[in-house]
Scaffold this active site. Sequence first.
Site: not given
Length: 608
Positions: A2, A75
């Site tokens: 991400c 992330n």
Amino acid sequence: MCGISGIFNFNGAPVDKAQVSEMNRIILHRGPDGNGVYVEGNVGIGSTRLAIIDLREISNMPLYDTDNRYVIVFNGEIYNYIEVGNELKKKGYKFHTDSDTEVIINAYKEWGEDCLHKLNGMWAFAIWDKQEKTLFCARDRFGIKPLYFYKDDTKLIFGSEIKQILSCGVDKSVNDSIIYDYLVFNFIDHTENTFYKNITKVQAGHKFTIKNNEFKLSRWYNLPNTGFMQDTLNLYKDFYDLLYDSVRIHLRSDVEVGSCLSGGLDSSAIVCIMHDILHNEGKSEIQKTFTACYDDPLIDERPYVEEVIRQTNSTKYYLFPDVNGFLSDIDKMTYHQDEPYTGATVFAQWSVFKKIHETGIKVVLDGQGSDEILLGYFSFFPFHLKRNLLNPFKFISEFVNGVKTSNLGYNKFLQNLIYFNTGSVRYRHVLKNSGAFVQNEFASSHNRWDVFNEMIAASGLEANRLSNLWNISIPSLLRYEDRNSGAFSVEARIPFLDYRLVEFIFTIPLDKLIQKGWTKSVLRKSLKGKIPEDIRMRKGKLAFSVPQKKWLTEIPGYLEDTFNNDFRSGKYIDRERILGIIKSGNFNDKILYRAFALEKWMKVFDLH
């Protein structure tokens, strides 16, 4: 995979939601499955999502805890999210998703910043505490996932990629010292400093908080200082069991997982273990593998790859990076890398992830990290020999065996022994090489001997291994891996950097890691009967190679145009000398590539 974005205004000014949204837009390639922003007064955080675990929209970010006190953007992947989640459920925590993101936010609620020690994975995340008005950000132990920031008296801007921060209008001044280290020493990603003077990298195992408007950056993880194990009776079994379990939890995913396969020891081990896990768990999936190939048999790995394919019955995908593809993608690849890089091997990896994306795979395992922690590089061998100087019999035996396994021959092997063990010799060598193209005034204005000496860590084997882990090798390889995979919306996972495995490896006596001329001896012995024997006992393994010199020789016109048209790097590179090198056709391709990559970077990002 991400991406995260964030702004904190120390002066109390409200964050512009559109600015955080723009930071997200710039990294949509990292996470095309979800895009969200949270803004509260002087703080704003955002995320783009590549959906891997719990694919439902309810798991998109920003994600909130059940009390609506904490907000997280994240992330990475937490591979032990099931175990940590179960521990939290026993404590009474309720979950609305099956995502690892919600595990992090509840772990933070329960253990505060100490939650980091509970997690096994790769991450960069930011948590905003609405009640305490506290921002907490952290990066994983070994820096697999990136995090950068810009900070001045009025604001902090952070993100997964430097280009996000640049979009906020920060000063783009370049960092001359880092450019010097790159051009002269071939060092990148070796400190917290980036190629941009005002943008800092949060280093591996570091975290920062903002509380009461006070910014605090600190290290939260280092390798435990437990010393070497005394009992090695079960060393190879214990090592293999840890590696097996690392691959097992790295396979946790709600989408298909493939593998990068080079034909070397590390990637072959992962593919073969992955095959065994699928078989042992009664799963019928046939894994997909991806390999960069070349017509030149000196660097082509297909004969070894085919052995792995036969053993695992994997579906193979071969791709053939070439100079035309390189020219077509060079500007785009430079943009995604954010900073200069050291060679065209990065393009080979770029091409692999491009192919992975084209097949629809979103997650792959890769073999990065093994060479650095298991002493796989030949550059470790001279330090190994130096440790045995007081034992003439062992020194001679290891020297002779090293000559055989490296395929270097006695003279070259002896030259390398002297070169790698003598910092002053290496220093003079790099200064001489860079003198062929670096501007004299720029070179003479810098004296970076202390940095060079610290990074090459010529004092001994363990110091050199630690420098490879924290400074001169793994950080740059992880940056390449992250940017190349992220450019194509693919998540790359690194089983060899499971912290349990790394910490175990650092307790193994050094003379067990290099034995009888063999590097990575523990890995080789633990894999007996597990992978093809030709690969397990392969001599003189190639690095991740490309025909770089051949490609550069084929494009003299393109190279000349790069330095002639809108020349940007004149402060650092002597254009007449570099053009002369190109025209001669007789050049050190590594040095020429660094000059070329710097000039390309300055053009792509409009730098002066």
